[in-house]
Structure formats: structure tokens, C-alpha cells
Design an enzyme around this catalytic site. Structure first.
Site, PDB file in Angstrom:
ATOM      1  N   GLU A 501      -0.870  -2.303   3.731  1.00 19.47           N
ATOM      2  CA  GLU A 501      -1.179  -1.019   4.302  1.00 19.47           C
ATOM      3  C   GLU A 501      -1.919  -0.085   3.442  1.00 19.47           C
ATOM      4  O   GLU A 501      -1.408   1.212   3.537  1.00 19.47           O
ATOM      5  CB  GLU A 501      -0.114  -0.415   5.474  1.00 19.47           C
ATOM      6  CG  GLU A 501       0.327  -1.378   6.387  1.00 19.47           C
ATOM      7  CD  GLU A 501       0.911  -0.820   7.616  1.00 19.47           C
ATOM      8  OE1 GLU A 501       0.815   0.641   7.739  1.00 19.47           O
ATOM      9  OE2 GLU A 501       1.567  -1.287   8.369  1.00 19.47           O
TER      10      GLU A 501
HETATM   11  C1  LIG Z   1       2.804  -9.647   1.946  1.00 16.70           C
HETATM   12  C2  LIG Z   1       1.429  -9.222   2.507  1.00 16.70           C
HETATM   13  C3  LIG Z   1       1.121  -9.033   3.774  1.00 16.70           C
HETATM   14  C4  LIG Z   1      -0.012  -8.469   4.419  1.00 16.70           C
HETATM   15  N1  LIG Z   1      -0.049  -8.530   5.656  1.00 16.70           N
HETATM   16  C5  LIG Z   1      -1.559  -8.404   6.007  1.00 16.70           C
HETATM   17  C6  LIG Z   1      -1.763  -8.485   7.499  1.00 16.70           C
HETATM   18  O1  LIG Z   1      -0.941  -8.663   8.419  1.00 16.70           O
HETATM   19  N2  LIG Z   1      -3.058  -8.202   7.803  1.00 16.70           N
HETATM   20  C7  LIG Z   1      -4.133  -8.174   7.069  1.00 16.70           C
HETATM   21  O2  LIG Z   1      -5.538  -8.029   7.203  1.00 16.70           O
HETATM   22  N3  LIG Z   1      -3.801  -7.878   5.784  1.00 16.70           N
HETATM   23  C8  LIG Z   1      -2.525  -8.119   5.300  1.00 16.70           C
HETATM   24  N4  LIG Z   1      -2.233  -8.016   4.016  1.00 16.70           N
HETATM   25  C9  LIG Z   1      -3.185  -7.347   2.946  1.00 16.70           C
HETATM   26  C10 LIG Z   1      -3.104  -6.144   2.255  1.00 16.70           C
HETATM   27  O3  LIG Z   1      -3.458  -5.093   3.298  1.00 16.70           O
HETATM   28  C11 LIG Z   1      -4.114  -6.099   1.205  1.00 16.70           C
HETATM   29  O4  LIG Z   1      -3.396  -6.921   0.129  1.00 16.70           O
HETATM   30  C12 LIG Z   1      -4.231  -4.803   0.578  1.00 16.70           C
HETATM   31  O5  LIG Z   1      -5.155  -4.253   1.184  1.00 16.70           O
HETATM   32  C13 LIG Z   1      -4.834  -4.892  -0.786  1.00 16.70           C
HETATM   33  O6  LIG Z   1      -5.743  -5.943  -1.003  1.00 16.70           O
HETATM   34  P1  LIG Z   1      -5.656  -6.789  -2.230  1.00 16.70           P
HETATM   35  O7  LIG Z   1      -4.463  -7.371  -2.478  1.00 16.70           O
HETATM   36  O8  LIG Z   1      -6.714  -8.028  -2.150  1.00 16.70           O
HETATM   37  O9  LIG Z   1      -5.953  -5.903  -3.706  1.00 16.70           O
HETATM   38  P2  LIG Z   1      -7.239  -5.418  -3.963  1.00 16.70           P
HETATM   39  O10 LIG Z   1      -8.156  -4.713  -3.120  1.00 16.70           O
HETATM   40  O11 LIG Z   1      -7.852  -6.332  -4.872  1.00 16.70           O
HETATM   41  O12 LIG Z   1      -6.567  -4.261  -5.131  1.00 16.70           O
HETATM   42  C14 LIG Z   1      -6.248  -4.321  -6.326  1.00 16.70           C
HETATM   43  C15 LIG Z   1      -5.554  -2.991  -6.895  1.00 16.70           C
HETATM   44  O13 LIG Z   1      -6.901  -2.253  -7.070  1.00 16.70           O
HETATM   45  C16 LIG Z   1      -6.493  -1.160  -6.587  1.00 16.70           C
HETATM   46  N5  LIG Z   1      -7.813  -0.239  -5.825  1.00 16.70           N
HETATM   47  C17 LIG Z   1      -8.645  -0.786  -5.306  1.00 16.70           C
HETATM   48  N6  LIG Z   1      -9.725  -0.248  -4.735  1.00 16.70           N
HETATM   49  C18 LIG Z   1      -9.493   1.104  -5.344  1.00 16.70           C
HETATM   50  C19 LIG Z   1     -10.062   2.421  -5.589  1.00 16.70           C
HETATM   51  N7  LIG Z   1     -11.085   2.569  -4.723  1.00 16.70           N
HETATM   52  N8  LIG Z   1      -9.199   3.417  -6.351  1.00 16.70           N
HETATM   53  C20 LIG Z   1      -8.353   3.294  -6.832  1.00 16.70           C
HETATM   54  N9  LIG Z   1      -7.774   1.797  -6.649  1.00 16.70           N
HETATM   55  C21 LIG Z   1      -8.102   0.881  -5.983  1.00 16.70           C
HETATM   56  C22 LIG Z   1      -5.537  -1.210  -5.202  1.00 16.70           C
HETATM   57  O14 LIG Z   1      -4.617   0.027  -5.120  1.00 16.70           O
HETATM   58  C23 LIG Z   1      -4.727  -2.363  -6.110  1.00 16.70           C
HETATM   59  O15 LIG Z   1      -3.854  -1.625  -6.919  1.00 16.70           O
HETATM   60  C24 LIG Z   1      -1.110  -8.167   3.416  1.00 16.70           C
HETATM   61  C25 LIG Z   1      -0.815  -8.464   2.142  1.00 16.70           C
HETATM   62  C26 LIG Z   1       0.447  -8.878   1.535  1.00 16.70           C
HETATM   63  C27 LIG Z   1       0.349  -9.068   0.050  1.00 16.70           C
END
Ligand SMILES: Cc1cc2nc3c(=O)[nH]c(=O)nc-3n(C[C@H](O)[C@H](O)[C@H](O)COP(=O)(O)OP(=O)(O)OC[C@H]3O[C@@H](n4cnc5c(N)ncnc54)[C@H](O)[C@@H]3O)c2cc1C
Length: 823
Positions: A501
Site C-alpha cells: 500500500e
Molecule cells: C506481500 C505483498 C502483498 C501485496 N498485495 C498486493 C495486492 O493485493 N494487490 C496489488 O496490486 N499489489 C500488491 N502488492 C504490491 C505492493 O503494493 C508493491 O510491492 C508496492 O507497491 C511496491 O512495489 P515493488 O515491490 O515493485 O517495489 P518498487 O516499486 O520496485 O520499489 C522499490 C523501492 O523503491 C522505492 N521507490 C520507488 N519509487 C520511489 C520514488 N519515486 N521515490 C522514493 N522511493 C521510491 C520504494 O519505496 C521501495 O523502497 C503486494 C506486495 C507484497 C509484497
């Protein structure tokens, strides 16, 4: 001397008007009259005339409205239009999606505390309380977290049945559709209690009640969709999931490459107008067992079957699990917290247009729909789960530290452990207040976009610190996994809450201040909106009014920040009682400092501020700690100003204020335009940084509070499952805690006898018998020591396994995950 006196009088009169935010006219008159009177009394005619001329040169053009508009506002409007970055459609949608509550006051530099204190006290209804005392208690009693996390990697079937039967998935669904229609507070209370027992359980229950099919259908679904799905979602006949994230689009969710092409295809044997979908999603909670999949994709209509537009934008559909081509069922394994989570794929999956949430006319509205609903779920799910976990850590660590003895003393008595206990108590107090505040905001009908981001970030970060300290205090007991370990899984699962989230780094760096500055600022959004007014005369009129409001606001904040800094916030408006008045005044000071620094940062850096994430994050921290501190003060008021809560309130409050100071210091220290930074430092910290973190003495009082039963401790453990059943070690530990404390003076007598060489037995029972025989303790005391020793031995014990048991666990984790049938 008379010259200095006259100049001083003019400055003080002018400053007093700015401090109190009088109108321009009042400021001019008050300054002129004061200068004149003091000048005459002090016999400084030349100084008086010079000052009045300067005042006239400044005030008159500003007070002549037509002149001001034509000569000052019009050129500034042109400049402003040039330098103001155009908001992207996504940013515009995000800004329009939420409401502004008390956080707007915190950004004003002069918070109206009565607004906060007037808000009704959030309370559960009789029906909601009965649900907490009935089904929630029963569900917690059914939980064996080791069985869930290690043996089954799932909730057991009886737990699934109980959840569905008792409508835990229907907390946000109205009664007319068969749901529970609970308040946000009740929703939060349920999650807190569940998460005090099992993160797997609370995550499972949280998701269908957060942003997903139910919430989206409630707001945008057609009547037909609502009538069909909502009753089925409420009683668990349908299990929802919502799929937005994919391998390419994580934090940047608007960049999803998943697409749907409007075309004709065969559906149930008939040619139908529909969408051919190709998508690749991952991390989707409940996906492996979901029966309805909410899917976000970008919709295109290249053959113009729906209208003129080809790229319709992000769109949301609800796909039944049986949809041909939908690949679903495999599982991810999130850090040993095995709630159902997995990928979903599909290539050229054909679905009719009726699957679009709200119907075909909602095509392209997906992003708006998501953002509009996001704040409500985000204000509740993760903050509540974090609060429940932290409350349980208080119960567990507070009791354990009093029971576990080393070097002849309860480890709670060592200052190093005491420091960790103080953080556990203080952060939990803050987290509880924060999640209560955001739930209450939702119940007041707000869409708390900024507070929900604050709550998501800070509740999960505080709970990360709490979980970490809890592990340290437990030593090896926390490290050795097994049925006896109640801390390890909670600690393992912390990064999940940090990531979902809105991952925390992004939430802090981009969202809290990025949205807060524009949304909560009394003038910035209005100035930006003025640029969109077509009628040029009206545009100038509006811009002029807002601009001069803004300038006055800026001056006022500079004066307030300086004056409150000079006086250490010991003057000015306050609220609360004699104990908390100084707290409100401190918040006044930092509210003014935040408003000043935010204005200067936006004014000097303009659109570049968006990319200065470290500055934006620090300013967001100040807003966040102001919000958290206000939430704690409100909680203290609502609870009837309990004296016994004061050590926790004081600890958490000083921590927040100290962190605010450090965030402002970091902002100024790193501000790229140095002369501006010097000016800011003089205005914000005229006597330097004087705030200090909570003292060791205060920390000792908090540690004492969480290691012994008391009214304050019980309040902190509200909505925690502490029934001392076989499945709840922490409940049993807390049940034994009064005996542990009662045994302490007896133990001292026993040890004295031992050290005095009066006891010769080598085993504890024998020593106890001897101690009674020589009269060092009486028989009731002997029984008490025996009971406590047995209980404590049980609680400090850890598990060991036959090597084959562990091997089978490894094999299970290594084996290719297989598809799980829909529950
Ligand atoms: C257990 C679990 C349950 C989930 N459930 C759902 C679900 O039900 N439905 C769904 O759609 N998604 C779900 N998600 C997805 C979740 O919302 C994403 O994992 C989250 O949005 C982060 O995306 P990413 O993991 O690809 O990280 P990335 O986007 O690759 O980010 C990596 C890091 O970079 C940072 N970052 C990225 N952009 C910026 C910026 N502009 N400025 C500063 N920092 C930045 C992030 O904060 C993070 O620390 C789930 C994820 C997990 C792990």
C-alpha cells in the site's frame, strides 16, 4: 534612546499584528498609531516621520486594491503562470481525491485546537462491542500460529469457515447487502485484536475490507453488480483479490503495461462486444484462492467500437475465476507469513464489457476510482495491524522482562533493557493514538489522503522499531522458532507492512509532504486553481486575494516562528489542562516553523522541490509528528486526562517534538540556497536546537508502566487478545504477572537465606522446603515461589525438534508450490 524606543515600538506593533494575523488595514493603522504615540511621548519627531513615510510607502499601494491588482498582482500572476509546474493528470486526480481535516490546521501555523478537541470521542457501538467480545474472541481462541505459519502455510479449514460464516470479510459492506456495516473504528479494533494473535490472520481479513472489489463496487458498481457480488462477498461465498501490481509496475502503478483491446468475441456461445486482455500480475493477496479478481489494465479501442477515443486509460474489471485463460492458483511465500498471495497471468483472455466495474461508461476511470478509495482502506488496515502487533509486543515484552532473571535481577531492571522497554511503550502509545485518529477521521466522513499516508508510514515504522526491540529483549527466546515463540513471526513479517500500500520510502519521500503541502496549505492549491480560471478579470481578482492572503500568511508564520522560538513556546494560545498546555504551545511553534519552511521551500525551489525528496521527506516528517502528537493529545483528552498515562504521553510527545526539531534542522542544513537557509535558521531556531529526546528518568517510568499491571497498561493493551488459553502464551504470561510481582519481595527473603548459607539443598524444591522450615518464608510464600518458578520456566522455554521434523519443513518450502483450490 528615544529613536530606538520608537523604532522598537513600530516593530513590536507590526509584529504583534502579524503574530495575531490581523487584516492589512488593522496592521497599517495599529503600526501607525503606535509609532505616532510612542514617537511623540519619546520626543523623536524625525524618526516618527521617517517611520510613518516608510509605512505609508508600503501600506498605501497595498491598500489601494485596484492599484495593487494592476501593478503588483498582474505581473506576479504572469510570472506565477510561467514557473508553476503543470500538474499531470495523475497528480490532479490524486489531489482531488481526498479531503482535508485537522491536518490542514497543523499546516496553518496557528492551529485551532478547539476544532480537534470538539471532535466526538470515537467509540464502538453495542453491536460492535458484542462482535469483539463474541466472534473476534472466538476466532482468536482458534488460532495456532505455528500450525498456520509452519505446518499448513495457510489458515486451517475451520478458521476459514468461521471467518466466512461470521462475515469477517463483510465489515465494510452495508447491512442491506448482508454485510456487517461496521464503523471504521470497529473495523480497526477487529484487525488490531486479530493481529495480536496472527499476522497471517489479520492480513487475510484486512484485504477484502480494504481497497478491492467490495469497496470499488460499493462506490462505482452498477446496481446489478452490487446485488450480485456484495452479498456473496459479505458471507465469503466469493473471495476477492485486487490485481494492480506487476513485474514492471510496482510503486509506479500508473505505468502498468497490462492491456485490454476492445473487440468482439465469443462469450457463453454468443458473439459479444468485450475486451481481449493480456496481463501479468504478481504479489496479489488472496489471488491463489480468489473467486473474483479485480483487475487493473489500460484499455484501448483501436477500432472505435465504443467511441472516438483510442487510449481510454486505466480501467478496472471483475473477472470470475473460471474465466477461460485466467492463470491463477500459484503462491508466493511472503516472509513466512503465509497469507494467500500469488501471481495472476492471462494472454488474450476475452471478457464481456459487463465485467467492467460500473459498466462500460467507467472505462478509463480506473485510476480516479483507485485513488478516491485508497485513503479509506490505507487509514485502517496497516495502521491497525501495526497497532495490534505493537500492543501484543508490549504485553509480551513487558511481562517477559519482569519474569526473565539474569545476574539475580529481572532483566527489566537493567538500564539497557529499560531503554528498549521505554521505546516499546512510547511508540505503541503513539501508534495506537495515530490509528485511532485516522479511523475516527474516516468515521467523520473524511477521505483522509494525507493522514492515511502518515499513518501507513509511521505506524509501520514504529511497529518495526517495536518488533526489533521486542526481539532484542527476548534474546534467544525470540530467535528460536517453534510453537513456543510468539515474537519471531511478528518480527519476520514487518517488511511486508513496510512494502505494501505504498512502499515506505516512497510514501515518506514523495507522498506525505508532496500531497500535504498542496492539499493542506491554505493558499497554494487556490493559487494553482486560479490559473485555470478563464475569465481574466475574475482570475486576477481571485489571484490577488489569494496571493495577498498568502503573503500575510508567510509573514505571520515568520513572526510566530521567531517569537515562539525566542520564548521557547511558553506564551500564546494553548488548550488542554495545566499539564498539557505547554504541549499545545510547543506544537504551535512547530506548526508555524513548518508553514514557514514549507512556504520558503516551495517559493524558492518551485517545481524542483518535487525532486528534492530528502527535503520533502523531512518536511513531511514535521507534519507527521505534528499529526501524531495531536492524535495523542486528543486521545489523552478523550480518555478523561488520566494521570497514569502521563509518562507514556510525555515520552512519546518529547520524542515527536525532538524528531520535528531534527527534521527541521536537516531541512535547513541541507537547503540548497544558503542565505535563505541562514535566514530560516535565525527565524526557526533563534537560540539553536533546544529540544531534547525523552530523558532516562521518563523512560524508566514508561518501562515500569509496561512491566506491571495497571490501568494505564490495560488501556495500552486495549483490543489485544489476552485470554490465557492454551494457544496464547502471552495471555498466560500476563495472567501470571501479578504473581511474579508479588513473588519479588519473597524471592529477596529467599535469596537472603541462600546467601546467608542457611539453605543447603541443590534443587529448588528442596531449597524452598528448607527456607520454609527455617522460617525465612511461610507456606503461602513457598507455594507462590513454586507456582511462579513453574510458570516462568514454561515461558522461558524454547522448542527443539527432531532433525527429521526440520528437514520436512525445508522440503516443504523448497518444493514447487502447487495450485490451491478455491476455498
Ligand atoms: C506481500 C505483498 C502483498 C501485496 N498485495 C498486493 C495486492 O493485493 N494487490 C496489488 O496490486 N499489489 C500488491 N502488492 C504490491 C505492493 O503494493 C508493491 O510491492 C508496492 O507497491 C511496491 O512495489 P515493488 O515491490 O515493485 O517495489 P518498487 O516499486 O520496485 O520499489 C522499490 C523501492 O523503491 C522505492 N521507490 C520507488 N519509487 C520511489 C520514488 N519515486 N521515490 C522514493 N522511493 C521510491 C520504494 O519505496 C521501495 O523502497 C503486494 C506486495 C507484497 C509484497
Amino acid at each position: 534612546m528615544s529613536v530606538i524606543l520608537t523604532i522598537l515600538a513600530a516593530i513590536i506593533a507590526s509584529g504583534a499584528c502579524a503574530y495575531h494575523r490581523t487584516s492589512l488595514r488593522t496592521w497599517a493603522i495599529a503600526t501607525a498609531v503606535t509609532t505616532l504615540v510612542v514617537g511623540l511621548v519619546a520626543r523623536a519627531p524625525i524618526t516618527t516621520v521617517v517611520l510613518l513615510v516608510i509605512l505609508g510607502l508600503v501600506a498605501v499601494p497595498l491598500l489601494l486594491v485596484d492599484f495593487r491588482r494592476a501593478r503588483i498582482s498582474a505581473p506576479l500572476l504572469k510570472m506565477f503562470a510561467k514557473v508553476t509546474p503543470k500538474l499531470s493528470a495523475t497528480e490532479q486526480t490524486a489531489l482531488e481525491a481526498g479531503t482535508v481535516g485537522f491536518e490542514g490546521e497543523l499546516f496553518s501555523g496557528k492551529p485551532e485546537w478547539s476544532q480537534l478537541l470538539r471532535q466526538p470521542k470515537p467509540e464502538l457501538s453495542v453491536e460492535e462491542q458484542a462482535f469483539m467480545d463474541g466472534p473476534v474472541e472466538e476466532l482468536c481462541a482458534m488460532i495456532d500460529d505455528w500450525q498456520i505459519t509452519h505446518e499448513l502455510a495457510d489458515l486451517p479449514p475451520n478458521v476459514w469457515d468461521f471467518i466466512k460464516k461470521n462475515k469477517f470479510f463483510g465489515m465494510i459492506i452495508p447491512k442491506r447487502y448482508g454485510g456487517l456495516e461496521f464503523s471504521a473504528l470497529a473495523h480497526s479494533a477487529v484487525l488490531q485484536k486479530l493481529s495480536s494473535m496472527s499476522a497471517t490472520l489479520s492480513s487475510t481479513v484486512a484485504v477484502p475490507n480494504s481497497l478491492g472489489p467490495a469497496e470499488l463496487l460499493l462506490h462505482y458498481g452498477s446496481d446489478e453488480q452490487k446485488d450480485h457480488f456484495l452479498p456473496r462477498l459479505a458471507d465469503g461465498r466469493d473471495i476477492p483479490c485486487f490485481a494492480l501490481t506487476g513485474p514492471q509496475a510496482g510503486s509506479d502503478a500508473t505505468s502498468i503495461p497490462d492491456f485490454g483491446i476492445v473487440t468482439k468475441g465469443m462469450h457463453e456461445g454468443k458473439e459479444t462486444l468485450g475486451i481481449r486482455l493480456t496481463f501479468d500480475k504478481r504479489y496479489i493477496t488472496l489471488a491463489p484462492i480468489a473467486t473474483v479478481v479485480g483487475l487493473a489494465f489500460r484499455m484501448y479501442d483501436p477500432e472505435h467500437l465504443l467511441g472516438e477515443k483510442e487510449d481510454l486509460g486505466i480501467t478496472l474489471a471483475l473477472l470470475p475465476r473460471e474465466t477461460p485463460g485466467l492463470e491463477i492458483g500459484r503462491r508466493h511465500f511472503p516472509l513466512n507469513i503465509p497469507f494467500q498471495n500469488g501471481p495472476i497471468h492471462g494472454k488474450d483472455v476475452f471478457v464481456p464489457l459487463s465485467t467492467l466495474i460500473g459498466g462500460p461508461h467507467m472505462a478509463g476511470q480506473g485510476w480516479r476510482m483507485l485513488v478516491e478509495c485508497l485513503s479509506v482502506g490505507r487509514a485502517i488496515s496497516l495502521p491497525s495491524n501495526a497497532t495490534g502487533g505493537s500492543r501484543m509486543a508490549v504485553a509480551a515484552t513487558g511481562a517477559y522482562a519482569r519474569m526473565r532473571k539474569q545476574f539475580g535481577l529481572a532483566i527489566a531492571r537493567f538500564e539497557g533493557v529499560e531503554e528498549a522497554l521505554a521505546r516499546i511503550g512510547g511508540y505503541t502509545y503513539a501508534t495506537a493514538a495515530l490509528s485511532r485518529a485516522t479511523a475516527a477521521a474516516v468515521d467523520r466522513g473524511e477521505k483522509p489522503a494525507v493522514p492515511s499516508a502518515i499513518a501507513k508510514y509511521h505506524a509501520t515504522e514504529f511497529s518495526r522499531a517495536v518488533a526489533s526491540d521486542a526481539m532484542d529483549v527476548h534474546g534467544g527466546k525470540g530467535v528460536i522458532l517453534g510453537p513456543k515463540n510468539y515474537a519471531g513471526r511478528a518480527w519476520q513479517g514487518v517488511p511486508i507492512a513496510i512494502t505494501v500500500e505504498g512502499a515506505n520510502i516512497m510514501t515518506r519521500s514523495l507522498m506525505i509532504f508532496g500531497q500535504g503541502a498542496i492539499r493542506c496549505h491554505p493558499y497554494v492549491l487556490k493559487e494553482m486553481q486560479a490559473l485555470t480560471i478563464e475569465d481574466k478579470r475574475e482570475q486576477l481578482r481571485v489571484f490577488d486575494r489569494v496571493l495577498f492572503g498568502h503573503i500575510g500568511f508567510g509573514f505571520s508564520n515568520a513572526v510566530r516562528s521567531f517569537v515562539l522560538g525566542l520564548t521557547f513556546a511558553s506564551i500564546g494560545e494553548g488548550a488542554g489542562d495545566a499539564y498539557t498546555r505547554r504541549y499545545y504551545r510547543k506544537l504551535n511553534r512547530y506548526s508555524a516553523a513548518l508553514a514557514l519552511c514549507a512556504d520558503v521551500a516551495m517559493g524558492v525551489l518551485g517545481g524542483k522541490l518535487k525532486f528534492k525528496e530528502k527535503l520533502s521527506a523531512r518536511l513531511g516528517d514535521v507534519l507527521s509528528y505534528l499529526y501524531i502528537a495531536s492524535a495523542m493529545l486528543k486521545q489523552y483528552e478523550d480518555n478523561g486526562r488520566p494521570e497514569s498515562d502521563r509518562p507514556m504521553l510525555a515520552w512519546a510527545f518529547h520524542e515527536c517534538v525532538w524528531r520535528m526539531q531534527m527534521a527541521l534542522d536537516g531541512t535547513i542544513r541541507n537547503f540548497p540556497v544558503r542565505p535563505v537557509a541562514w535566514l530560516l535558521r535565525a527565524l526557526v531556531f533563534p537560540f539553536g536546537r533546544r529540544e531534547v529526546p525523552p530523558s532516562d528518568r521518563l523512560g524508566r517510568r514508561v518501562a515500569a508502566l509496561i512491566t506491571a499491571p495497571s490501568e494505564a497498561r490495560s488501556r495500552l493493551l486495549n483490543w489485544t487478545y489476552l485470554t490465557p488459553g492454551a494457544n496464547n502464551t502471552v495471555g498466560r504470561m500476563n495472567a501470571l504477572l501479578p504473581d511474579v510481582i508479588a513473588a519479588e519481595p519473597v524471592e529477596r527473603k529467599f535469596i537472603k537465606a541462600m546467601k546467608g548459607g542457611q539453605l543447603h539443598s541443590h534443587d529448588y524444591d528442596g531449597q524452598l522446603a528448607e527456607a520454609e522450615r527455617i522460617g525465612a518464608i511461610n507456606s503461602a510464600e513457598r507455594e507462590l515461589l513454586k507456582r511462579v518458578r513453574e510458570g516462568v520456566n514454561e515461558f522461558i522455554a524454547v522448542d527443539d525438534f527432531d532433525p527429521s521434523e526440520l528437514r520436512s519443513a525445508v522440503t516443504r518450502a523448497d518444493r514447487k508450490p502447487t495450485a490451491v483450490k478455491a476455498a
